[in-house]
Write an enzyme that holds these catalytic residues in place. Structure first.
Site, PDB file in Angstrom:
ATOM      1  N   THR A 231      -8.555  27.243   6.509  1.00 34.16           N
ATOM      2  CA  THR A 231      -8.816  27.879   5.211  1.00 34.16           C
ATOM      3  C   THR A 231      -9.396  29.272   5.341  1.00 34.16           C
ATOM      4  OG1 THR A 231      -9.156  25.767   4.117  1.00 34.16           O
ATOM      5  CG2 THR A 231     -10.218  27.657   3.101  1.00 34.16           C
TER       6      THR A 231
ATOM      7  N   ASP B 259     -10.841  20.510   8.691  1.00 35.32           N
ATOM      8  CA  ASP B 259     -10.417  19.099   8.628  1.00 35.32           C
ATOM      9  C   ASP B 259     -10.527  18.366   9.962  1.00 35.32           C
ATOM     10  OD1 ASP B 259      -9.905  19.501   5.974  1.00 35.32           O
ATOM     11  OD2 ASP B 259      -7.724  19.536   6.150  1.00 35.32           O
TER      12      ASP B 259
ATOM     13  N   THR C  62     -18.686   2.065  15.029  1.00 32.92           N
ATOM     14  CA  THR C  62     -19.042   1.608  13.682  1.00 32.92           C
ATOM     15  C   THR C  62     -18.421   2.489  12.595  1.00 32.92           C
ATOM     16  OG1 THR C  62     -20.823   1.287  12.083  1.00 32.92           O
ATOM     17  CG2 THR C  62     -21.273   2.824  13.873  1.00 32.92           C
ATOM     18  N   GLN C  63     -18.108   1.852  11.473  1.00 35.93           N
ATOM     19  CA  GLN C  63     -17.618   2.611  10.304  1.00 35.93           C
ATOM     20  C   GLN C  63     -18.760   3.378   9.624  1.00 35.93           C
ATOM     21  OE1 GLN C  63     -15.356   0.020   7.645  1.00 35.93           O
ATOM     22  NE2 GLN C  63     -14.258  -0.858   9.377  1.00 35.93           N
ATOM     23  N   CYS C  64     -20.003   3.025   9.957  1.00 38.31           N
ATOM     24  CA  CYS C  64     -21.144   3.756   9.359  1.00 38.31           C
ATOM     25  C   CYS C  64     -21.279   5.114  10.031  1.00 38.31           C
ATOM     26  CB  CYS C  64     -22.455   3.007   9.593  1.00 38.31           C
ATOM     27  SG  CYS C  64     -22.488   1.388   8.835  1.00 38.31           S
TER      28      CYS C  64
HETATM   29  N1  ASP Z   1      -6.800  22.113   5.580  1.00 37.70           N
HETATM   30  C1  ASP Z   1      -7.715  23.102   6.123  1.00 37.70           C
HETATM   31  C2  ASP Z   1      -7.716  22.972   7.638  1.00 37.70           C
HETATM   32  O1  ASP Z   1      -8.370  22.124   8.168  1.00 37.70           O
HETATM   33  C3  ASP Z   1      -9.063  22.925   5.553  1.00 37.70           C
HETATM   34  C4  ASP Z   1     -10.101  23.902   6.065  1.00 37.70           C
HETATM   35  O2  ASP Z   1      -9.852  24.820   6.821  1.00 37.70           O
HETATM   36  O3  ASP Z   1     -11.261  23.776   5.697  1.00 37.70           O
HETATM   37  O4  ASP Z   1      -7.038  23.725   8.290  1.00 37.70           O
END
Ligand code: ASP
Length: 340
Positions: A12, A89, A274-276
Site C-alpha cells: 500500500t 498483509d 495456539t489460535q490465541c
Molecule cells: N494488500 C496490501 C499488501 O499487503 C496491504 C498493505 O500494504 O498494507 O501489499
C-alpha cells in the site's frame, strides 16, 4: 555518515488508484521517495533498489524472501542498515522468514509499510518510512543499536519474528503479543536495550532454502474426520502446523490422535501452535492435549503462526532429518521463542 539501503517490494505504501479508480495497485519507488524529501534531513546517505515488478504482499513467495535476503547479503558490507518497504498483509511472515536466514547479523534490517498510500492526505506512510530509517541509523560506540530483523509501524519497533498483523484499520496495525517492544519513537527514540537481540555468531552468513511442502490445519468445533485425514495423510507434505485451541488443545476423538501418530511415524514434522494471539502452548496441561507430546507433536510454545510456519519451512529446507527439524523447532534460534 550512516549509509542505508531502502528496498522496495510493493504494498500500500507505494500504491496508486488503478485506471478505473476501483482498486489500489503497486506503483514505483521514485513516487514514494519524492513524497518524503525530509528523509534527506536525517543525515544519512540513502540508496534504494526496487523489485522489478512491485507486488501486493499477498503475492509474496519464498522466492521473494530469498531475493530480499540476497540483496542484503551482496550489499552487507557497503551499508550500515537496510529498510524494506513491504505490504502489511504478509509482512510478519517475511520478517520471520528473514530472521531465520541470517547468522551473525550485526546490522538492522527493518521492515515497514503503511495502511494508507503515501499520496493520501492522512497517510501513515511518511512517518513510518522516516521512523524506520531513523531507527536504522542509530548507533552507539559505532555499533548499530539494532542488529536483527525488526518491524517498524506507527512509532513502535518490534522483533520481526514476534509480530502479527492485528488490524486492517488502525495505523498501529502490528502487535508483538509475546515479546516486549524493542523501541518506541516519541520525542526521542527510546530503546529497551535489554530486549535487543545479539547474535553469538561472529561470521555473517546467509542460509537459503525453504520447503513449501507444509500445511496449516486450523481446528474448529465440528471439524470432520474427512477433512483432518485429507491433510494428515497427504503424501505431498513434510510438515504440518496444527492450529489448536487455547493452550494447545484438540478434540478428543480417538481417530485424531491415531492419525497424528501415523503422520509422525511416516516422517512428517507436526507442530502445535495456539489460535490465541497471546500466551503459549502447554501440551499435557489439559486432558485434551495429553498424548500429543508422546505422539511426537512439537509444541511451538509462544511462537506466532508466522514464525512457526516460516521456521518449519526453513528447517525442512535445510535437512531431510525429521528428528533434527523437530529438535530445532523446539529450540530458540533467533529470539522467536521464549524458553521457560
Ligand atoms: N494488500 C496490501 C499488501 O499487503 C496491504 C498493505 O500494504 O498494507 O501489499
Amino acid at each position: 555518515m550512516s549509509k542505508i539501503l531502502i528496498i522496495y517490494t510493493g504494498g500500500t505504501i507505494g500504491m496508486v488508484e488503478s485506471e478505473d479508480q476501483q482498486t489500489l495497485v503497486p506503483f514505483d519507488l521514485k513516487h514514494i521517495l519524492e513524497k518524503v524529501p525530509e528523509l534527506h534531513k536525517l543525515g544519512a546517505e540513502l540508496d534504494s533498489v526496487s523489485f522489478d515488478q512491485p507486488i501486493d504482499s499477498s503475492d509474496m513467495m519464498p522466492a521473494h524472501w530469498a531475493h530480499l535476503a540476497h540483496q542484503v547479503e551482496v550489499n552487507y558490507d557497503q551499508y550500515d542498515g537496510f529498510v524494506i518497504l513491504h505490504g502489511s498483509d504478509t509482512l510478519a511472515y517475511t520478517a520471520s522468514a528473514l530472521s531465520f536466514m541470517f547468522e551473525g547479523l550485526r546490522k538492522p534490517i527493518i521492515l515497514t509499510g503503511s495502511q494508507l498510500p503515501i499520496g493520501r492526505i492522512r497517510t501513515d506512510a511518511r512517518e513510518n518510512l522516516i521512523t524506520a530509517v531513523d531507527f536504522a541509523i542509530q548507533k552507539i560506540a559505532d555499533e548499530p543499536v539494532i542488529q536483527e530483523v525488526a518491524v517498524c509501524f506507527e512509532d513502535q519497533l518490534f522483533r520481526g519474528n514476534r509480530t502479527k498483523k492485528f488490524s486492517t484499520e488502525a495505523f498501529d496495525a502490528f502487535i508483538s503479543p509475546n515479546y516486549p517492544d524493542l523501541a518506541a519513537a516519541g520525542v526521542n527514540l527510546n530503546f529497551d536495550h535489554q530486549e535487543l537481540y545479539r547474535s553469538e555468531k561472529t561470521a555473517f552468513r546467509l542460509t537459503g532454502g525453504f520447503d513449501q511442502r507444509v500445511a496449516v490445519l486450523t481446528f474448529f468445533p465440528g471439524i470432520t474426520e474427512q477433512l483432518v485425514l485429507s491433510v494428515l495423510t497427504n503424501e505431498s507434505l513434510r510438515g504440518i502446523v496444527l492450529m489448536t485451541f487455547g493452550a494447545g488443545n484438540l478434540p478428543r476423538h480417538p481417530w485424531l490422535l491415531e492419525a497424528i501418530k501415523k503422520a509422525v511415524a511416516r516422517g512428517l514434522v507436526v507442530v502445535n501452535v495456539t489460535q490465541c494471539a497471546k500466551g503459549n502452548v502447554e501440551q499435557g496441561k489439559y486432558e485434551t492435549s495429553s498424548g500429543l507430546a508422546e505422539g511426537g507433536v512439537v509444541s511451538c510454545g509462544d511462537m506466532t503462526l508466522e514464525a512457526s510456519l516460516t521456521k518449519l519451512m526453513f528447517l525442512l529446507g535445510q535437512s531431510e532429518d525429521a528428528d533434527w527439524v523437530r529438535d530445532q523447532m523446539a529450540t530458540n534460534l533467533k529470539g522467536e521463542l521464549s524458553i521457560r
